[in-house]
Design a protein around this motif. Structure first.
Motif, PDB file in Angstrom:
ATOM      1  N   VAL A   1       0.835  -1.208   0.000  1.00 24.37           N
ATOM      2  CA  VAL A   1       0.000   0.000   0.000  1.00 24.37           C
ATOM      3  C   VAL A   1       0.867   1.255   0.000  1.00 24.37           C
ATOM      4  N   LEU A   2       1.922   1.253   0.815  1.00 27.13           N
ATOM      5  CA  LEU A   2       2.781   2.435   0.886  1.00 27.13           C
ATOM      6  C   LEU A   2       3.559   2.669  -0.406  1.00 27.13           C
ATOM      7  N   LEU A   3       3.933   1.598  -1.081  1.00 23.64           N
ATOM      8  CA  LEU A   3       4.685   1.727  -2.325  1.00 23.64           C
ATOM      9  C   LEU A   3       3.770   2.012  -3.515  1.00 23.64           C
ATOM     10  N   VAL A   4       2.746   1.187  -3.679  1.00 22.41           N
ATOM     11  CA  VAL A   4       1.914   1.263  -4.879  1.00 22.41           C
ATOM     12  C   VAL A   4       0.809   2.316  -4.745  1.00 22.41           C
ATOM     13  N   GLY A   5       0.233   2.440  -3.562  1.00 18.38           N
ATOM     14  CA  GLY A   5      -0.937   3.300  -3.377  1.00 18.38           C
ATOM     15  C   GLY A   5      -0.795   4.719  -3.899  1.00 18.38           C
ATOM     16  N   PRO A   6       0.217   5.469  -3.452  1.00 17.85           N
ATOM     17  CA  PRO A   6       0.330   6.855  -3.914  1.00 17.85           C
ATOM     18  C   PRO A   6       0.565   6.976  -5.427  1.00 17.85           C
ATOM     19  N   VAL A   7       1.317   6.044  -5.980  1.00 19.50           N
ATOM     20  CA  VAL A   7       1.626   6.095  -7.409  1.00 19.50           C
ATOM     21  C   VAL A   7       0.390   5.746  -8.228  1.00 19.50           C
ATOM     22  N   ALA A   8      -0.312   4.698  -7.828  1.00 17.63           N
ATOM     23  CA  ALA A   8      -1.515   4.295  -8.550  1.00 17.63           C
ATOM     24  C   ALA A   8      -2.598   5.367  -8.464  1.00 17.63           C
ATOM     25  N   GLU A   9      -2.741   5.984  -7.311  1.00 19.36           N
ATOM     26  CA  GLU A   9      -3.752   7.041  -7.164  1.00 19.36           C
ATOM     27  C   GLU A   9      -3.392   8.261  -8.004  1.00 19.36           C
TER      28      GLU A   9
END
Length: 198
Positions: A158-166
């Protein structure tokens, strides 16, 4: 490869290519079995023969698009020597792909809560797990080396992918006020701070 098998694979590719074009041109509302068969010239029977249902076609397209997104991201991360440079590589590769392959990225992001992913959840999850296994292994090595905080696997994801995907999702939807170059500059350090070992 036998001619019949070649024809079958060509039909599958044609249907997947056409489905992406239809989605890109018409969005979720225009993404229908009638639109895809009309645009491809492939019969309903052939579509159902290869994919079982229209949801099966859509799930196969999602897996294909996810693979196309993941391949350069995985390659960029696994070439990195440190956790920090890996995070930088992840952000850049993901957002560069989003900018360069807008149709593919749009389908991936727009599909997140779609019926066809629910109907094929096990198949989609297995494909995703296979693609992200290399990043997970790379990240575990960084945790073991003391570079990355010891956190539950899902929290790291979540910390790695979440901000980038959002960020990608909002940019694709036209609701992101910044540009992707700014995100590529800012996000790596912010994400790294959330992941690094204290």
């Amino acid at each position: 490869m036998a001619p019949k098998q070649q024809r079958g694979e060509a039909t599958v590719d044609l249907l997947l290519d056409t489905a992406l074009r239809v989605y890109a041109a018409s969005g979720r509302q225009g993404f229908t079995v009638n639109a895809v068969t009309a645009a491809s010239g492939v019969s309903f029977g052939s579509l159902y023969h290869h994919f079982g249902s229209f949801d099966g076609l859509a799930a196969a397209l999602y897996i294909r698009c996810q693979d196309q997104l993941c391949d350069p991201v995985v390659a960029a991360v696994t070439r990195s020597r440190t956790a920090r440079t890996g995070v930088q590589a992840f952000v850049k590769a993901y957002l560069d792909f989003t900018r360069e392959h807008r149709d593919v990225a749009t389908f991936v992001h727009a599909s997140a809560y779609s019926r066809y992913l629910t109907a094929h959840a096990k198949e989609v999850a297995a494909a995703k797990e296979a693609k992200f296994a290399a990043i997970a292994s790379w990240m575990y090595a960084r945790v073991a080396a003391g570079e990355v905080a010891v956190l539950p696997d899902q929290m790291i994801e979540v910390l790695l992918v979440g901000p980038v995907a959002e960020t990608a999702h909002r940019w694709l939807a036209g609701t992101y006020e910044g540009d992707l170059d700014e995100a590529i500059r800012v996000l790596p350090d912010r994400i790294w701070r959330s992941l690094r070992a204290d």
